[in-house]
Design an enzyme around this catalytic site. Structure first.
Site, PDB file in Angstrom:
ATOM      1  N   ALA A 235       0.975  -1.147  -0.287  1.00 19.46           N
ATOM      2  CA  ALA A 235       0.124  -0.499  -0.014  1.00 19.46           C
ATOM      3  C   ALA A 235       1.085   1.446   0.014  1.00 19.46           C
ATOM      4  O   ALA A 235       1.900   0.817   0.166  1.00 19.46           O
ATOM      5  CB  ALA A 235      -0.901  -0.279   1.558  1.00 19.46           C
TER       6      ALA A 235
ATOM      7  N   GLY B 204       0.604  -5.075   1.017  1.00 18.28           N
ATOM      8  CA  GLY B 204      -0.353  -5.378   0.165  1.00 18.28           C
ATOM      9  C   GLY B 204      -0.295  -5.096  -1.235  1.00 18.28           C
ATOM     10  O   GLY B 204      -1.885  -5.957  -1.688  1.00 18.28           O
TER      11      GLY B 204
ATOM     12  N   GLU C  25      -0.740  -9.385  -0.345  1.00 18.34           N
ATOM     13  CA  GLU C  25      -2.159  -9.188  -0.464  1.00 18.34           C
ATOM     14  C   GLU C  25      -2.897  -9.348  -1.191  1.00 18.34           C
ATOM     15  O   GLU C  25      -3.680 -10.390  -1.362  1.00 18.34           O
ATOM     16  CB  GLU C  25      -2.735  -8.365   0.996  1.00 18.34           C
ATOM     17  CG  GLU C  25      -1.963  -8.740   2.225  1.00 18.34           C
ATOM     18  CD  GLU C  25      -1.872  -7.302   3.485  1.00 18.34           C
ATOM     19  OE1 GLU C  25      -2.623  -6.000   2.783  1.00 18.34           O
ATOM     20  OE2 GLU C  25      -2.194  -7.961   4.593  1.00 18.34           O
TER      21      GLU C  25
ATOM     22  N   GLU D  38       5.371  -5.400   6.747  1.00 23.95           N
ATOM     23  CA  GLU D  38       4.864  -4.722   7.664  1.00 23.95           C
ATOM     24  C   GLU D  38       5.855  -4.303   9.338  1.00 23.95           C
ATOM     25  O   GLU D  38       5.410  -2.925   8.863  1.00 23.95           O
ATOM     26  CB  GLU D  38       3.261  -4.813   8.005  1.00 23.95           C
ATOM     27  CG  GLU D  38       2.721  -4.185   6.732  1.00 23.95           C
ATOM     28  CD  GLU D  38       2.754  -5.788   5.973  1.00 23.95           C
ATOM     29  OE1 GLU D  38       3.006  -6.657   6.331  1.00 23.95           O
ATOM     30  OE2 GLU D  38       1.444  -5.813   4.696  1.00 23.95           O
TER      31      GLU D  38
END
Ligand code: DAK
Length: 262
Positions: free
Chosen positions: A67, A113, A116, A136
């Site tokens: 992200a 992300g 994911e 993360e």
């Protein structure tokens, strides 16, 4: 070819819809705008009766490095983070909930992300250079869109713990050996191999494909007896379809079936 935004390229190839992340300056970091466009494009393909399978591709250097950290940096705490990110999180859920199969074509970084996002797809074709990870923890947080859940189901508790607690990354061949990806191919062909797999799926009867996809996904969410019951109901429902009659008739007539998706 249509382009929803310069950072996301949307194309079709016969019955296959292809969405390519194209934000090379930030290693395809998944900003809200990029994820909006991805969800809009894949959702559109999911509703389009002419499309039977999809590919979500990255660039050779990066599928997505996570992200967008720039967008998350200033998010405030005190319970407000959930509100501020709720819509963004629903992006990953929406991709996980698509009815038609989605193949992730992954080369280079698939981190946070990005990892994911690849795992929210149904299959992963990886290039030799693909790197998967949930780093993360290294920036003071933890996964928020499936990294502790889907990764654990894919590779098991031990490795998932190590990846989530230390940021350890998996190279493509390791990812293959742990069952995180379907195949590893040379970087030159990761996209063409993903498209080939999508075309193979798109040539199958769409109702049976979608029912089988839903049933495999059910296996991840339910206990065995519930999953078996879900599978059985889906199996019986397919006998209402014209494609079931066509498939079985064609078998005895020794010809290729012609599917009409009904
Ligand atoms: N966000 C923003 N920019 C990024 C980025 C990212 N995730 N990753 C890379 N970039 C940018 C870099 O800032 C750099 O920009 P410039 O300096 O050139 O302007 C450019 O991309 C190239 O990156 P590097 O110079 O760092 O390239 P290297 O080859 O040296 O290193 C790297 C590549 C992938 C190892 C490194 O860039 C890196 O560590 N990137 C961050 C990886 C990471 O920590 N990913 C996890 C982010 S957190 C949720 C939904 C999703 C998530 C959470 C919640 N809900 C909505 C609740 C997900 C969270 C995450 O993904």
């Amino acid at each position: 070819m249509t382009s929803i935004a310069a950072e996301v390229i949307v194309e079709t190839e016969g019955a296959v819809g292809i969405v390519t992340l194209n934000r090379p300056s930030a290693l395809n970091a998944l900003s809200i705008a990029v994820m909006d466009a991805v969800v809009e494009a894949l959702g559109g393909f999911d509703r389009d009766p002419g499309i039977h399978a999809m590919v979500l591709a990255g660039l050779p250097k990066a599928f997505a490095a996570g992200a967008d950290i720039g967008e998350m940096k200033n998010i405030t705490g005190g319970g407000a983070a959930e509100q501020q990110l709720a819509n963004h999180l629903s992006h990953w859920d929406k991709i996980g909930n698509l009815k038609k199969p989605v193949i992730a074509a992954v080369s280079g970084f698939a981190l946070g992300g990005g990892c994911e996002l690849a795992m929210a797809c149904d299959m992963i074709v990886a290039s030799e250079t693909a790197v998967f990870g949930q780093p993360e923890v290294l920036i003071g947080v933890m996964p928020g869109a499936g990294g502790t859940q889907r990764l654990t189901k894919a590779v098991g508790k031990q490795l998932s713990m190590e990846m989530n607690l230390t940021g350890r990354k998996l190279a493509a061949r390791e990812a293959l050996s742990f069952g995180l990806v379907n195949r590893v191919v040379p970087v030159e062909s990761f996209l063409s191999e993903a498209k080939k797999l999508a075309h193979t799926i798109a040539a199958q009867p769409p109702l049976a494909v979608q029912a089988a996809k839903a049933s495999v996904r059910e296996a991840l969410d339910s206990k065995l007896s519930e999953g078996l019951s879900f599978e059985r109901q889906s199996f019986f429902r397919l006998f209402d379809s014209q494609d079931q009659k066509e498939g079985m008739t064609a078998f005895f007539e020794k010809r290729k079936p012609v599917w009409n998706g009904k």
